[in-house]
Enzyme design. Structure first.
Site, short mmCIF file in Angstrom:
data_model
loop_
_atom_site.label_atom_id
_atom_site.label_comp_id
_atom_site.label_asym_id
_atom_site.label_seq_id
_atom_site.Cartn_x
_atom_site.Cartn_y
_atom_site.Cartn_z
N HIS A 297 8.78 -18.17 10.79
CA HIS A 297 7.45 -18.63 10.36
C HIS A 297 6.75 -17.46 9.67
CE1 HIS A 297 3.21 -19.83 10.97
NE2 HIS A 297 3.65 -21.07 11.13
N GLN B 253 7.08 -22.56 19.43
CA GLN B 253 7.65 -23.92 19.50
C GLN B 253 8.60 -24.10 20.67
OE1 GLN B 253 6.46 -26.27 17.72
NE2 GLN B 253 5.57 -25.27 15.93
N1 7TS Z 1 5.47 -19.39 14.99
C1 7TS Z 1 5.95 -20.64 14.90
C2 7TS Z 1 7.40 -20.88 15.14
C3 7TS Z 1 5.09 -21.68 14.60
O1 7TS Z 1 5.59 -22.93 14.50
C4 7TS Z 1 3.72 -21.43 14.39
C5 7TS Z 1 2.77 -22.50 13.99
C6 7TS Z 1 3.28 -20.10 14.51
C7 7TS Z 1 4.17 -19.12 14.81
C8 7TS Z 1 1.85 -19.76 14.35
O2 7TS Z 1 1.07 -20.30 15.36
P1 7TS Z 1 -0.50 -20.11 15.32
O3 7TS Z 1 -0.99 -20.84 16.53
O4 7TS Z 1 -0.74 -18.65 15.36
O5 7TS Z 1 -0.97 -20.74 14.05
N2 7TS Z 1 3.36 -23.57 13.33
C9 7TS Z 1 2.72 -24.61 12.77
C10 7TS Z 1 3.44 -25.69 12.23
O6 7TS Z 1 4.64 -25.79 12.24
N3 7TS Z 1 2.55 -26.57 11.74
O7 7TS Z 1 1.32 -26.10 11.92
C11 7TS Z 1 1.40 -24.87 12.56
#
Ligand code: 7TS
Length: 414
Positions: free
Chosen positions: A129, A209
């Site tokens: 990501h 996830q």
């Molecule tokens: N890592 C992974 C694998 C993710 O899916 C996400 C967010 C993040 C990090 C970041 O998380 P945050 O809470 O800091 O934003 N993924 C997603 C998605 O797949 N659709 O919206 C957010």
């Protein structure tokens, strides 16, 4: 509430805990399949937030009055609850942040900027990501370190021979996503941890996830750092977790400076508070931290094994339905243990954004786009994918609604 003695979830009882699931658009009931972006919140978590503001609200760690003491205890105890949930040894190893992204940046700035230099290597995967990819890419640019990416194969699994090649004596950090938010691949993080440690490198596991959907034990993985976001496991937004092994966190410098993270301050110098407060400068997200512990209680009571099984069943069912159509391309490995509860796909001739818009007319919420993995989409040779992601309150009949709506979308574009 929400559980039965059997192996499967009592989905109807669970659904009753989530007021938003009663929403209707026109005469159609919401079908929420965008859980990888964020999950919905049960009454128990909503109540934890409002109860806190109604009954306990005060700043933490600074007042001797009764409210402040109660707020401090609840906020600190939330760290203990999260530690227990992911198999950490105690609150010293649990830093509350804003989200996974901030947890990643904390380590990149506090550890990476100080420790990396020319000749050092950071190893990522092709399915990271942006939270991890952009962060390490930029820290590497600033420090002169190199970034290398472990290849994925045709099925979206990591090429572990390539991993063994890339992780070598120059490697200082291996940062890998535990469960891909696009491919649904569950990566062998324990094996990668061994490879990292054999080469005296650290491993950072992005659990955004994985923690919501399956049992996770950071000590069993032997992760040095591990991160996740509260909002993806029924908790509020604005609260995330960084786990770090105590000894490493002790050695690291703070990331943010200010109130609460100090022990003694003079005009000339300052010393740092004990863990985890050394990394929690300023007034933290108190209500959110307390509500995160409530969310953890909620899903833990349902049972993480049952949750994993339920999501696998739904993903398997969705894959089976999609297989019936020649014009649906699915990304990621085949159904099974090493696949999480989401399915990314494209319908031939229909852009993922159009698909998502048409599904919206059926009150079906999915996500379309690059899901913050642009390089992975480049690698897959597509600009965007549509993604249905499942959680504890989803049903097979909701997947049927999705498939029917897809059928109509296909006819619209035929
Ligand atoms: N890592 C992974 C694998 C993710 O899916 C996400 C967010 C993040 C990090 C970041 O998380 P945050 O809470 O800091 O934003 N993924 C997603 C998605 O797949 N659709 O919206 C957010």
């Amino acid at each position: 509430m929400a559980t039965t003695e059997s192996d499967s979830l009592d989905v109807e009882a669970i659904r009753a805990d989530f007021p938003i699931l009663e929403r209707e658009f026109g005469d159609q009931q919401l079908v929420y399949l965008d859980n990888a972006a964020t999950t919905q919140k049960p009454e128990q978590v909503i109540d934890a937030i409002s109860d806190y503001y109604r009954e306990t609200n005060a700043n933490v760690h600074r007042g001797l009055h009764q409210l402040s003491q109660e707020a401090s205890i609840a906020y600190e105890t939330a760290h203990d609850r999260v530690a227990e949930f992911i198999g950490a040894s105690g609150r010293e190893e649990i830093v509350f942040t804003k989200n996974t992204t901030e947890s990643m940046n904390l380590v990149a700035y506090a550890w990476g900027l100080n420790e990396l230099g020319p000749g050092d290597e950071v190893v990522l995967t092709e399915m990271e990501h942006h939270a991890s990819l952009v962060t390490w890419q930029q820290i590497a640019k600033r420090t002169g370190a190199d970034v290398n990416y472990i290849r994925i194969d045709e099925d979206g699994r990591l090429d572990m021979d390539h991993a063994a090649e890339l992780i070598n004596e120059n490697t200082e950090m291996v940062s890998v996503v535990h469960a891909s938010n696009v491919l649904a691949t569950i990566n062998p993080v324990g094996e990668l941890a061994d490879l990292a440690h054999d080469n005296d490198a650290y491993i950072f596991v992005d659990g955004a996830q994985s923690v919501p959907n399956r049992p996770v034990d950071v000590e069993a993985i032997d992760a040095d750092f591990f991160a996740f976001s509260g909002h993806k496991l029924c908790g509020p937004t604005g609260i995330g977790v960084l786990y770090g092994k105590q000894q490493i966190l002790e050695e690291m410098q703070p990331y943010l400076y200010g109130g609460d993270m100090i022990t003694k301050v003079t005009y000339e110098d300052s010393t740092w508070n004990e863990l985890p407060w050394k990394f929690e400068a300023g007034t933290p997200a108190i209500a959110q931290g307390i509500a995160l512990a409530e969310a953890v209680d909620y899903i833990d009571e349902i049972g993480m094994e049952k949750i994993q099984r339920h999501e696998n069943e739904l993903a398997q069912y969705a894959l089976e339905q999609f297989e019936k159509f020649d014009d649906i391309e699915v990304f990621g490995p085949p159904a099974g243990e090493h696949r999480g509860g989401l399915v990314s796909f494209n319908v031939e001739g229909v852009h993922a954004h159009d698909l998502s818009e048409i599904l919206n007319d059926y009150a079906v919420a999915i996500r379309a786009g690059d899901h913050c993995t642009q390089p992975l989409h480049d690698k897959l040779g597509v600009a965007a994918t549509a993604r249905a992601s499942f959680y504890i309150y989803n049903t097979k009949s909701e997947i049927d609604t999705l498939v029917e709506a897809l059928d109509d979308a296909r006819q619209l574009f035929a």
